[in-house]
Design a protein around this motif. Structure first.
Motif, PDB file in Angstrom:
ATOM      1  N   LYS A   1      11.440  -1.590  -8.400  1.00 42.89           N
ATOM      2  CA  LYS A   1      11.131  -2.892  -7.812  1.00 42.89           C
ATOM      3  C   LYS A   1      12.014  -3.157  -6.601  1.00 42.89           C
ATOM      4  CE  LYS A   1      14.052  -5.760 -10.801  1.00 42.89           C
ATOM      5  NZ  LYS A   1      14.018  -6.882 -11.768  1.00 42.89           N
ATOM      6  N   VAL A   2      11.620  -4.150  -5.862  1.00 46.35           N
ATOM      7  CA  VAL A   2      12.354  -4.549  -4.663  1.00 46.35           C
ATOM      8  C   VAL A   2      13.546  -5.400  -5.090  1.00 46.35           C
ATOM      9  CG1 VAL A   2      12.177  -5.793  -2.490  1.00 46.35           C
ATOM     10  CG2 VAL A   2      10.197  -4.523  -3.352  1.00 46.35           C
ATOM     11  N   GLU A   3      14.733  -5.033  -4.581  1.00 41.34           N
ATOM     12  CA  GLU A   3      15.962  -5.725  -4.986  1.00 41.34           C
ATOM     13  C   GLU A   3      16.616  -6.401  -3.783  1.00 41.34           C
ATOM     14  OE1 GLU A   3      18.153  -3.038  -8.209  1.00 41.34           O
ATOM     15  OE2 GLU A   3      17.645  -1.893  -6.397  1.00 41.34           O
TER      16      GLU A   3
ATOM     17  N   TYR B   1      14.594   0.434   2.770  1.00 39.96           N
ATOM     18  CA  TYR B   1      15.301  -0.799   3.081  1.00 39.96           C
ATOM     19  C   TYR B   1      14.373  -1.696   3.902  1.00 39.96           C
ATOM     20  CZ  TYR B   1      19.533   1.261   1.271  1.00 39.96           C
ATOM     21  OH  TYR B   1      20.463   1.828   0.431  1.00 39.96           O
ATOM     22  N   PHE B   2      14.178  -2.894   3.400  1.00 33.16           N
ATOM     23  CA  PHE B   2      13.315  -3.862   4.075  1.00 33.16           C
ATOM     24  C   PHE B   2      14.149  -5.000   4.652  1.00 33.16           C
ATOM     25  CE2 PHE B   2       9.190  -2.333   2.981  1.00 33.16           C
ATOM     26  CZ  PHE B   2       9.274  -1.792   1.714  1.00 33.16           C
ATOM     27  N   CYS B   3      13.832  -5.345   5.871  1.00 34.92           N
ATOM     28  CA  CYS B   3      14.340  -6.556   6.482  1.00 34.92           C
ATOM     29  C   CYS B   3      13.250  -7.621   6.342  1.00 34.92           C
ATOM     30  CB  CYS B   3      14.624  -6.279   7.953  1.00 34.92           C
ATOM     31  SG  CYS B   3      15.095  -7.701   8.930  1.00 34.92           S
ATOM     32  N   ALA B   4      13.636  -8.857   6.159  1.00 35.34           N
ATOM     33  CA  ALA B   4      12.664  -9.948   6.068  1.00 35.34           C
ATOM     34  C   ALA B   4      13.236 -11.176   6.759  1.00 35.34           C
ATOM     35  CB  ALA B   4      12.329 -10.268   4.612  1.00 35.34           C
ATOM     36  N   SER B   5      12.335 -12.044   7.190  1.00 36.87           N
ATOM     37  CA  SER B   5      12.805 -13.297   7.790  1.00 36.87           C
ATOM     38  C   SER B   5      11.820 -14.407   7.470  1.00 36.87           C
ATOM     39  CB  SER B   5      12.968 -13.150   9.309  1.00 36.87           C
ATOM     40  OG  SER B   5      11.727 -12.979   9.966  1.00 36.87           O
ATOM     41  N   THR B   6      12.297 -15.634   7.567  1.00 40.67           N
ATOM     42  CA  THR B   6      11.432 -16.795   7.405  1.00 40.67           C
ATOM     43  C   THR B   6      11.963 -17.915   8.284  1.00 40.67           C
ATOM     44  OG1 THR B   6      10.288 -18.189   5.781  1.00 40.67           O
ATOM     45  CG2 THR B   6      12.616 -17.806   5.395  1.00 40.67           C
TER      46      THR B   6
ATOM     47  N   PHE C   1       8.025  -9.490   6.060  1.00 36.48           N
ATOM     48  CA  PHE C   1       8.798  -8.266   5.871  1.00 36.48           C
ATOM     49  C   PHE C   1       8.516  -7.290   7.004  1.00 36.48           C
ATOM     50  CE2 PHE C   1      10.753  -8.095   1.595  1.00 36.48           C
ATOM     51  CZ  PHE C   1      10.348  -9.331   1.120  1.00 36.48           C
ATOM     52  N   GLY C   2       9.532  -6.532   7.380  1.00 36.48           N
ATOM     53  CA  GLY C   2       9.327  -5.399   8.250  1.00 36.48           C
ATOM     54  C   GLY C   2       8.687  -4.258   7.478  1.00 36.48           C
ATOM     55  N   SER C   3       8.352  -3.213   8.182  1.00 37.56           N
ATOM     56  CA  SER C   3       7.671  -2.086   7.542  1.00 37.56           C
ATOM     57  C   SER C   3       8.636  -1.134   6.842  1.00 37.56           C
ATOM     58  CB  SER C   3       6.826  -1.334   8.567  1.00 37.56           C
ATOM     59  OG  SER C   3       7.623  -1.005   9.672  1.00 37.56           O
ATOM     60  N   GLY C   4       9.926  -1.413   6.959  1.00 37.32           N
ATOM     61  CA  GLY C   4      10.911  -0.673   6.177  1.00 37.32           C
ATOM     62  C   GLY C   4      11.500   0.524   6.883  1.00 37.32           C
ATOM     63  N   THR C   5      12.703   0.878   6.458  1.00 37.89           N
ATOM     64  CA  THR C   5      13.344   2.133   6.860  1.00 37.89           C
ATOM     65  C   THR C   5      13.564   2.947   5.598  1.00 37.89           C
ATOM     66  OG1 THR C   5      14.494   1.234   8.780  1.00 37.89           O
ATOM     67  CG2 THR C   5      15.431   3.212   7.765  1.00 37.89           C
ATOM     68  N   ARG C   6      13.000   4.138   5.598  1.00 37.78           N
ATOM     69  CA  ARG C   6      13.228   5.022   4.445  1.00 37.78           C
ATOM     70  C   ARG C   6      14.482   5.832   4.706  1.00 37.78           C
ATOM     71  NH1 ARG C   6      10.726   6.023   0.151  1.00 37.78           N
ATOM     72  NH2 ARG C   6       8.734   5.144   0.820  1.00 37.78           N
ATOM     73  N   LEU C   7      15.518   5.585   3.926  1.00 40.07           N
ATOM     74  CA  LEU C   7      16.800   6.277   4.070  1.00 40.07           C
ATOM     75  C   LEU C   7      16.908   7.355   3.005  1.00 40.07           C
ATOM     76  CD1 LEU C   7      19.647   6.471   5.359  1.00 40.07           C
ATOM     77  CD2 LEU C   7      20.413   4.861   3.608  1.00 40.07           C
TER      78      LEU C   7
ATOM     79  N   PRO D   1       0.839  -1.206   0.000  1.00 45.54           N
ATOM     80  CA  PRO D   1       0.000   0.000   0.000  1.00 45.54           C
ATOM     81  C   PRO D   1       0.867   1.247   0.000  1.00 45.54           C
ATOM     82  CG  PRO D   1      -0.159  -1.200   2.099  1.00 45.54           C
ATOM     83  CD  PRO D   1       0.784  -1.955   1.235  1.00 45.54           C
ATOM     84  N   SER D   2       0.227   2.391  -0.065  1.00 43.21           N
ATOM     85  CA  SER D   2       0.976   3.658  -0.150  1.00 43.21           C
ATOM     86  C   SER D   2       1.819   3.897   1.096  1.00 43.21           C
ATOM     87  CB  SER D   2       0.022   4.823  -0.385  1.00 43.21           C
ATOM     88  OG  SER D   2      -0.961   4.858   0.631  1.00 43.21           O
ATOM     89  N   SER D   3       1.476   3.260   2.199  1.00 43.29           N
ATOM     90  CA  SER D   3       2.273   3.402   3.429  1.00 43.29           C
ATOM     91  C   SER D   3       3.624   2.684   3.321  1.00 43.29           C
ATOM     92  CB  SER D   3       1.497   2.866   4.622  1.00 43.29           C
ATOM     93  OG  SER D   3       0.971   1.588   4.330  1.00 43.29           O
ATOM     94  N   GLY D   4       3.787   1.818   2.351  1.00 40.78           N
ATOM     95  CA  GLY D   4       5.106   1.268   2.031  1.00 40.78           C
ATOM     96  C   GLY D   4       5.408  -0.139   2.506  1.00 40.78           C
ATOM     97  N   GLU D   5       4.641  -0.678   3.440  1.00 36.38           N
ATOM     98  CA  GLU D   5       5.001  -2.014   3.925  1.00 36.38           C
ATOM     99  C   GLU D   5       4.690  -3.076   2.887  1.00 36.38           C
ATOM    100  OE1 GLU D   5       2.487  -0.185   5.035  1.00 36.38           O
ATOM    101  OE2 GLU D   5       0.868  -1.417   5.876  1.00 36.38           O
ATOM    102  N   MET D   6       5.322  -4.232   3.015  1.00 36.85           N
ATOM    103  CA  MET D   6       5.132  -5.359   2.107  1.00 36.85           C
ATOM    104  C   MET D   6       4.289  -6.410   2.826  1.00 36.85           C
ATOM    105  SD  MET D   6       6.806  -4.791  -0.736  1.00 36.85           S
ATOM    106  CE  MET D   6       7.217  -6.352  -1.471  1.00 36.85           C
ATOM    107  N   ILE D   7       3.128  -6.688   2.271  1.00 27.52           N
ATOM    108  CA  ILE D   7       2.184  -7.604   2.909  1.00 27.52           C
ATOM    109  C   ILE D   7       2.077  -8.869   2.074  1.00 27.52           C
ATOM    110  CG2 ILE D   7      -0.214  -7.891   3.684  1.00 27.52           C
ATOM    111  CD1 ILE D   7      -0.321  -4.750   3.764  1.00 27.52           C
ATOM    112  N   PHE D   8       2.399 -10.004   2.670  1.00 30.77           N
ATOM    113  CA  PHE D   8       2.322 -11.288   1.986  1.00 30.77           C
ATOM    114  C   PHE D   8       0.863 -11.651   1.734  1.00 30.77           C
ATOM    115  CE2 PHE D   8       2.948 -15.545   0.806  1.00 30.77           C
ATOM    116  CZ  PHE D   8       2.172 -16.386   1.597  1.00 30.77           C
ATOM    117  N   LEU D   9       0.552 -12.046   0.496  1.00 25.90           N
ATOM    118  CA  LEU D   9      -0.817 -12.392   0.148  1.00 25.90           C
ATOM    119  C   LEU D   9      -1.007 -13.900  -0.047  1.00 25.90           C
ATOM    120  CD1 LEU D   9      -1.671  -9.645  -2.495  1.00 25.90           C
ATOM    121  CD2 LEU D   9      -2.286  -9.692  -0.064  1.00 25.90           C
ATOM    122  N   ILE D  10      -0.152 -14.502  -0.871  1.00 27.16           N
ATOM    123  CA  ILE D  10      -0.447 -15.869  -1.293  1.00 27.16           C
ATOM    124  C   ILE D  10       0.813 -16.526  -1.828  1.00 27.16           C
ATOM    125  CG2 ILE D  10      -1.094 -15.263  -3.682  1.00 27.16           C
ATOM    126  CD1 ILE D  10      -3.517 -17.187  -3.306  1.00 27.16           C
TER     127      ILE D  10
END
Lengths: 117, 114
Positions: free
Chosen positions: B42-44, B90-95, B105-111, A40-49
């Motif tokens: 895109k996300v890299e 910048y996004f951090c992610a874990s699994t 994914f985390g909600s990100g840090t805008r740098l 969304p415009s707020s920027g977070e990445m939300i897993f869907l499927i």
């Protein structure tokens, strides 16, 4: 060559209608996973499927379903009964299992979906 | 629902300065990642981390970048001498395991580098 291709930079859909977001992928692996994320415009990445390459059934999660056509290497996201809150950027991503121990995601360029009244 | 927490949410830094971006992955997750997204692009992938070492890194992840998991909970990305082109989200992610299911994914840090 691009590993993930999303050919629709932008899409419009009316509220309550269904919409399909296209994704094609390129891999020589037999074992891989396909993902869709919403941003969304707020920027977070939300897993869907998620769809695994060996899954015989198409994945579904609520209003989201993944139309997986393995021979065509496509993994399209279908959103049914669109809502205004679905307006966002949608990314298709792939995980290949031969790219190292921790298998990264490779993303497409995204499709911006706008839901209208 | 467990979350990946990133701090700060926004950071402005001067070119040439060092920055540290912090992440707290979900506690029982084993695989950790940093990604970046330049505005409108895109996300890299930057780097993956497993078993206390880098598993894979991209061409972007040059000598200016480093990652650490100093205390078993935090996972940090350091940029030694920032450049204007490092401005991005910048996004951090874990699994927990490589199999079915998504990465969180985390909600990100805008740098922003000025």
């Amino acid at each position: 060559a691009q590993k993930i291709t999303q050919t629709q930079p932008g899409m419009f859909v009316q509220e309550k209608e269904a919409v399909t977001l296209d994704c094609t992928y390129d891999t020589s692996d037999q074992s891989y996973g396909l993902f869709w994320y919403k941003q969304p415009s707020s920027g977070e990445m939300i897993f869907l499927i998620y769809q695994g390459s060996y899954d015989e059934q198409n994945a579904t999660e609520g209003r989201y379903s993944l139309n997986f056509q393995k021979a065509r290497k496509s993994a399209n996201l279908v959103i049914s009964a669109s809502q205004l809150g679905d307006s966002a950027m949608y990314f298709c991503a792939m995980r290949e299992f031969n790219t190292g121990t921790a298998s990264k995601l490779t993303f497409g360029t995204g499709t911006r979906l706008q839901v209208t009244l | 629902e467990p979350e990946v927490t990133q701090t700060p949410s926004h950071q402005v830094t001067q070119m040439g300065q060092e920055v540290i971006l912090r992440c707290v992955p979900i506690s029982n997750h084993l695989y950790f990642y940093w990604y970046r997204q330049i505005l409108g692009q895109k996300v890299e992938f930057l780097v993956s981390f497993y078993n206390n070492e880098i598993s894979e890194k991209s061409e972007i992840f040059d000598d200016q970048f480093s990652v650490e998991r100093p205390d078993g909970s935090n996972f940090t990305l350091k940029i030694r001498s920032t450049k204007l082109e490092d401005s991005a989200m910048y996004f951090c992610a874990s699994t927990i395991i490589l199999g079915a299911g998504g990465y969180t994914f985390g909600s990100g840090t805008r740098l922003t580098v000025v």
